[in-house]
Design a protein around this motif. Sequence first.
Motif, PDB file in Angstrom:
ATOM      1  N   ASN B  52       0.838  -1.181  -0.017  1.00  0.00           N
ATOM      2  CA  ASN B  52      -0.031  -0.016  -0.059  1.00  0.00           C
ATOM      3  C   ASN B  52       0.914   1.135  -0.017  1.00  0.00           C
ATOM      4  O   ASN B  52       1.952   1.033  -0.184  1.00  0.00           O
ATOM      5  CB  ASN B  52      -0.802   0.041   1.065  1.00  0.00           C
ATOM      6  N   LYS B  53       0.134   2.502  -0.008  1.00  0.00           N
ATOM      7  CA  LYS B  53       1.142   3.653  -0.078  1.00  0.00           C
ATOM      8  C   LYS B  53       2.020   3.767   1.213  1.00  0.00           C
ATOM      9  O   LYS B  53       3.388   4.143   0.984  1.00  0.00           O
ATOM     10  CB  LYS B  53       0.200   4.715   0.139  1.00  0.00           C
ATOM     11  N   GLN B  54       1.725   3.253   2.058  1.00  0.00           N
ATOM     12  CA  GLN B  54       2.581   3.315   3.462  1.00  0.00           C
ATOM     13  C   GLN B  54       3.709   2.466   3.325  1.00  0.00           C
ATOM     14  O   GLN B  54       5.034   2.894   3.690  1.00  0.00           O
ATOM     15  CB  GLN B  54       1.966   2.798   4.858  1.00  0.00           C
ATOM     16  N   ASP B  55       3.590   1.327   2.717  1.00  0.00           N
ATOM     17  CA  ASP B  55       4.502   0.203   2.482  1.00  0.00           C
ATOM     18  C   ASP B  55       5.515   1.018   1.367  1.00  0.00           C
ATOM     19  O   ASP B  55       6.949   0.756   1.403  1.00  0.00           O
ATOM     20  CB  ASP B  55       3.898  -1.100   2.015  1.00  0.00           C
ATOM     21  N   LEU B  56       4.826   1.604   0.536  1.00  0.00           N
ATOM     22  CA  LEU B  56       6.029   2.289  -0.809  1.00  0.00           C
ATOM     23  C   LEU B  56       7.017   3.332  -0.194  1.00  0.00           C
ATOM     24  O   LEU B  56       8.079   3.171  -0.383  1.00  0.00           O
ATOM     25  CB  LEU B  56       4.952   2.919  -1.608  1.00  0.00           C
ATOM     26  N   ILE B  57       6.115   4.267   0.864  1.00  0.00           N
ATOM     27  CA  ILE B  57       7.102   5.254   1.347  1.00  0.00           C
ATOM     28  C   ILE B  57       8.228   4.615   2.549  1.00  0.00           C
ATOM     29  O   ILE B  57       9.352   5.050   2.302  1.00  0.00           O
ATOM     30  CB  ILE B  57       6.397   6.385   1.678  1.00  0.00           C
ATOM     31  N   ASN B  58       7.742   3.550   3.087  1.00  0.00           N
ATOM     32  CA  ASN B  58       8.665   2.937   3.963  1.00  0.00           C
ATOM     33  C   ASN B  58       9.911   2.183   3.218  1.00  0.00           C
ATOM     34  O   ASN B  58      11.033   2.359   3.537  1.00  0.00           O
ATOM     35  CB  ASN B  58       7.997   1.841   4.675  1.00  0.00           C
ATOM     36  N   SER B  59       9.420   1.446   2.114  1.00  0.00           N
ATOM     37  CA  SER B  59      10.415   0.760   1.188  1.00  0.00           C
ATOM     38  C   SER B  59      11.444   1.871   0.847  1.00  0.00           C
ATOM     39  O   SER B  59      12.480   1.804   0.695  1.00  0.00           O
ATOM     40  CB  SER B  59       9.694   0.311   0.175  1.00  0.00           C
ATOM     41  N   LEU B  60      10.801   3.198   0.016  1.00  0.00           N
ATOM     42  CA  LEU B  60      11.744   4.090  -0.378  1.00  0.00           C
ATOM     43  C   LEU B  60      12.801   4.663   0.753  1.00  0.00           C
ATOM     44  O   LEU B  60      13.960   4.721   0.456  1.00  0.00           O
ATOM     45  CB  LEU B  60      10.645   5.426  -0.881  1.00  0.00           C
ATOM     46  N   TYR B  61      12.225   4.781   1.900  1.00  0.00           N
ATOM     47  CA  TYR B  61      13.024   5.338   2.909  1.00  0.00           C
ATOM     48  C   TYR B  61      14.267   4.291   3.398  1.00  0.00           C
ATOM     49  O   TYR B  61      15.505   4.775   3.404  1.00  0.00           O
ATOM     50  CB  TYR B  61      12.307   5.666   4.353  1.00  0.00           C
ATOM     51  N   LEU B  62      13.762   3.081   3.471  1.00  0.00           N
ATOM     52  CA  LEU B  62      14.964   2.228   3.809  1.00  0.00           C
ATOM     53  C   LEU B  62      15.984   2.099   2.520  1.00  0.00           C
ATOM     54  O   LEU B  62      17.214   2.028   2.918  1.00  0.00           O
ATOM     55  CB  LEU B  62      14.375   0.892   3.885  1.00  0.00           C
ATOM     56  N   GLU B  63      15.506   2.080   1.358  1.00  0.00           N
ATOM     57  CA  GLU B  63      16.496   2.064   0.407  1.00  0.00           C
ATOM     58  C   GLU B  63      17.474   3.072   0.218  1.00  0.00           C
ATOM     59  O   GLU B  63      18.518   3.116   0.021  1.00  0.00           O
ATOM     60  CB  GLU B  63      15.737   1.947  -1.199  1.00  0.00           C
ATOM     61  N   VAL B  64      17.013   4.487   0.275  1.00  0.00           N
ATOM     62  CA  VAL B  64      17.513   5.675   0.453  1.00  0.00           C
ATOM     63  C   VAL B  64      18.674   5.685   1.493  1.00  0.00           C
ATOM     64  O   VAL B  64      19.706   6.213   1.254  1.00  0.00           O
ATOM     65  CB  VAL B  64      16.765   6.842   0.401  1.00  0.00           C
ATOM     66  N   LYS B  65      18.070   5.270   2.665  1.00  0.00           N
ATOM     67  CA  LYS B  65      19.030   5.229   3.951  1.00  0.00           C
ATOM     68  C   LYS B  65      20.155   4.188   3.433  1.00  0.00           C
ATOM     69  O   LYS B  65      21.400   4.590   4.000  1.00  0.00           O
ATOM     70  CB  LYS B  65      18.231   4.878   5.172  1.00  0.00           C
ATOM     71  N   ALA B  66      19.973   3.086   3.143  1.00  0.00           N
ATOM     72  CA  ALA B  66      21.020   2.302   2.759  1.00  0.00           C
ATOM     73  C   ALA B  66      21.867   2.874   1.678  1.00  0.00           C
ATOM     74  O   ALA B  66      23.191   2.510   1.876  1.00  0.00           O
ATOM     75  CB  ALA B  66      20.365   0.876   2.004  1.00  0.00           C
ATOM     76  N   SER B  67      21.443   3.325   0.630  1.00  0.00           N
ATOM     77  CA  SER B  67      22.538   4.169  -0.270  1.00  0.00           C
ATOM     78  C   SER B  67      23.443   5.156   0.504  1.00  0.00           C
ATOM     79  O   SER B  67      24.484   5.394   0.182  1.00  0.00           O
ATOM     80  CB  SER B  67      21.748   4.733  -1.562  1.00  0.00           C
ATOM     81  N   PHE B  68      22.673   5.868   1.269  1.00  0.00           N
ATOM     82  CA  PHE B  68      23.268   7.081   1.951  1.00  0.00           C
ATOM     83  C   PHE B  68      24.628   6.318   2.803  1.00  0.00           C
ATOM     84  O   PHE B  68      25.794   6.788   3.082  1.00  0.00           O
ATOM     85  CB  PHE B  68      22.409   7.727   3.038  1.00  0.00           C
ATOM     86  N   SER B  69      24.312   5.295   3.569  1.00  0.00           N
ATOM     87  CA  SER B  69      24.984   4.607   4.702  1.00  0.00           C
ATOM     88  C   SER B  69      26.297   4.123   3.564  1.00  0.00           C
ATOM     89  O   SER B  69      27.501   4.168   4.038  1.00  0.00           O
ATOM     90  CB  SER B  69      24.273   3.575   5.436  1.00  0.00           C
ATOM     91  N   GLU B  70      26.206   3.409   2.521  1.00  0.00           N
ATOM     92  CA  GLU B  70      27.096   2.822   1.692  1.00  0.00           C
ATOM     93  C   GLU B  70      27.901   3.926   1.118  1.00  0.00           C
ATOM     94  O   GLU B  70      29.365   3.831   1.308  1.00  0.00           O
ATOM     95  CB  GLU B  70      26.372   2.218   0.531  1.00  0.00           C
ATOM     96  N   CYS B  71      27.508   5.191   1.033  1.00  0.00           N
ATOM     97  CA  CYS B  71      28.310   6.234   0.519  1.00  0.00           C
ATOM     98  C   CYS B  71      29.059   6.696   1.775  1.00  0.00           C
ATOM     99  O   CYS B  71      30.262   6.931   1.459  1.00  0.00           O
ATOM    100  CB  CYS B  71      27.417   7.326   0.049  1.00  0.00           C
ATOM    101  N   ALA B  72      28.425   6.653   2.923  1.00  0.00           N
ATOM    102  CA  ALA B  72      29.002   7.387   4.174  1.00  0.00           C
ATOM    103  C   ALA B  72      30.504   6.668   4.450  1.00  0.00           C
ATOM    104  O   ALA B  72      31.492   7.208   4.976  1.00  0.00           O
ATOM    105  CB  ALA B  72      28.231   7.332   5.366  1.00  0.00           C
ATOM    106  N   PHE B  73      30.405   5.247   4.338  1.00  0.00           N
ATOM    107  CA  PHE B  73      31.545   4.510   4.977  1.00  0.00           C
ATOM    108  C   PHE B  73      32.655   3.978   3.625  1.00  0.00           C
ATOM    109  O   PHE B  73      33.293   3.028   3.830  1.00  0.00           O
ATOM    110  CB  PHE B  73      30.915   3.405   5.533  1.00  0.00           C
ATOM    111  N   LYS B  74      32.424   4.613   2.585  1.00  0.00           N
ATOM    112  CA  LYS B  74      33.168   4.218   1.376  1.00  0.00           C
ATOM    113  C   LYS B  74      34.640   4.369   1.666  1.00  0.00           C
ATOM    114  O   LYS B  74      34.939   5.607   2.256  1.00  0.00           O
ATOM    115  CB  LYS B  74      32.684   4.985  -0.224  1.00  0.00           C
ATOM    116  N   ALA B  75      35.445   3.420   1.437  1.00  0.00           N
ATOM    117  CA  ALA B  75      37.090   3.701   1.643  1.00  0.00           C
ATOM    118  C   ALA B  75      37.317   3.917   3.163  1.00  0.00           C
ATOM    119  O   ALA B  75      38.577   4.349   3.400  1.00  0.00           O
ATOM    120  CB  ALA B  75      37.545   5.009   0.825  1.00  0.00           C
ATOM    121  N   TYR B  76      36.352   3.581   3.996  1.00  0.00           N
ATOM    122  CA  TYR B  76      36.513   4.029   5.459  1.00  0.00           C
ATOM    123  C   TYR B  76      37.153   2.498   5.896  1.00  0.00           C
ATOM    124  O   TYR B  76      36.519   1.552   5.701  1.00  0.00           O
ATOM    125  CB  TYR B  76      35.364   4.428   6.203  1.00  0.00           C
TER     126      TYR B  76
END
Lengths: 192, 192
Positions: B52-76
Amino acid sequence: METKEKITNKKAALLQATLTLVNNHGFHKSPMSKIAKLAGVAPATIYLYFENKQDLINSLYLEVKASFSECAFKAYQDDLPVKKGFEIIWHNIAHYKLNQIDEATFLSQCDSTPIIDEEVIEEGLKHLQPLLDLWERGKKEGIVKPLSNYILYAYAVYPLSFLLAIQEKDFYTLSDKMRKKAFQSAWDAIKV
Amino acid sequence: METKEKITNKKAALLQATLTLVNNHGFHKSPMSKIAKLAGVAPATIYLYFENKQDLINSLYLEVKASFSECAFKAYQDDLPVKKGFEIIWHNIAHYKLNQIDEATFLSQCDSTPIIDEEVIEEGLKHLQPLLDLWERGKKEGIVKPLSNYILYAYAVYPLSFLLAIQEKDFYTLSDKMRKKAFQSAWDAIKV
DNA sequence: AATAAATGAATGATCGTTCATTTATTTTAT
DNA sequence: ATAAAATAAATGAACGATCATTCATTTATT
C-alpha cells in the motif's frame, strides 16, 4: 472585550489543536474534522477564523515563528560584545527549543517539508536579522570566522534542532552542564 | 533475467517517482495516481510491488538510507587514526548530501516528519554504527570531547543537512574551499 | 428585535485500493 | 521450430471511504 477574548480563544484553540495533530500524525493525517474536535468546535467554525486549511497552517507557522523570534532576542542588546551577545541568543534559542518542544518540533517539520507556502516561509525569516547583524560585526572584529552566515547558522544554531529531535524521542535529556558544553561546541565551531 | 530486470525497472521507477513527488509537493499532495503516471505505469501496478502507500514510502526510506550509509563509509577502515577516519566519513557524507540532493532532502523530510513508521526509522539507524564506534575510540584516546554521541552527531554531521537545505533553495553553493573550512568547523566543534 | 457567532448535515471532489479483463511472457506438446 | 496452452504482469474503470468546504438553520449576543 468579552467578544474579542472569545474570538481569540477559539482561534487560539484551533491553532493549538493543529499544532498537536500535525506534530503527532503529520499534515496528511490531520483532517479538519479532527482539528475541530480537538479544539472543541464544529468543523464549520474553522472557516470563521481561517480561509481554508492552507491558511490555517500558514497562520500557525507565522505565529510560532514570531514567538520563537521573540524568545530568541529576549534581553539581547546589539551593543554587547560579540561573544556575549551570541551567548545570550544561543541560550535563548536553546531554551526555546528544549522547553517549547511542540512549537520547535513543528518549526522543524515546516522547514524541511513543502507544507508552508514559500512566501510565508520568507516572511518568517525576517525575524532573525539581529543575529545575522551580530555575526557580521564579529567577522569585522576578527572574532568570528569569515564564513557565510548560512554556514555559521548551520554550525551554531541548527544543531539544536537535532538535540531537540533526540530529546523529543526520549533518547536523551540535556542537562544544564551539558548545555554549557554544547554552547562551547557551537562557539568553537564559529570562533576564529 | 529479462523478467527480473523488468520487475526491478518498474519498481525502481515507482520509487524514483515517489521521491520526486514527495520532495516537491509533500506526502499529502502525492497521490498514487500521480506517482503511477510519473513512473509510467497504471495505478493498479503499484500494488504488484508494494502492499500500500505506506509500504511504498517505507520501502523508499529504507532504500535511500541504505544508499546513504554505503556512501558514508566508502573507503573507510576502522583502523585509521580517529581524525583521519572522521575526515573520510565527514567528506563522504558531505559528498552525498550535496550531490545526491534529492535523496538527502527526502531523508531530512522523513526524519522530521511522522510519515515513516517508527520501526522502519529504527531499522534505518543501524547503519551508522561504525561512526559511533569511531567516536567512542576518539573519546578513549582523549582526542574527542567526552560528549554523548548524540551531541557529537548534532554538531559534526547534522549541520550538513542545513547546508543542503540552503543549497537546495539556491541561496548558496558550497565550494571545495568552503567545504574544507566547513569540515574544520565540524572538527573544531567535537575535538578536545 | 436585530445582528453576529456557531453549528451540523450535506455536497462534491479526491484519494487509496480492488477486481474483472486484457496483454505479455513462459511453458508444453507436436 | 512452432503453435497452443498455461501462467504471470499489467491495466483501467469502478467502489467505498474520506476529506475540505458550504449553507440553511439555530443559538448567542447586542
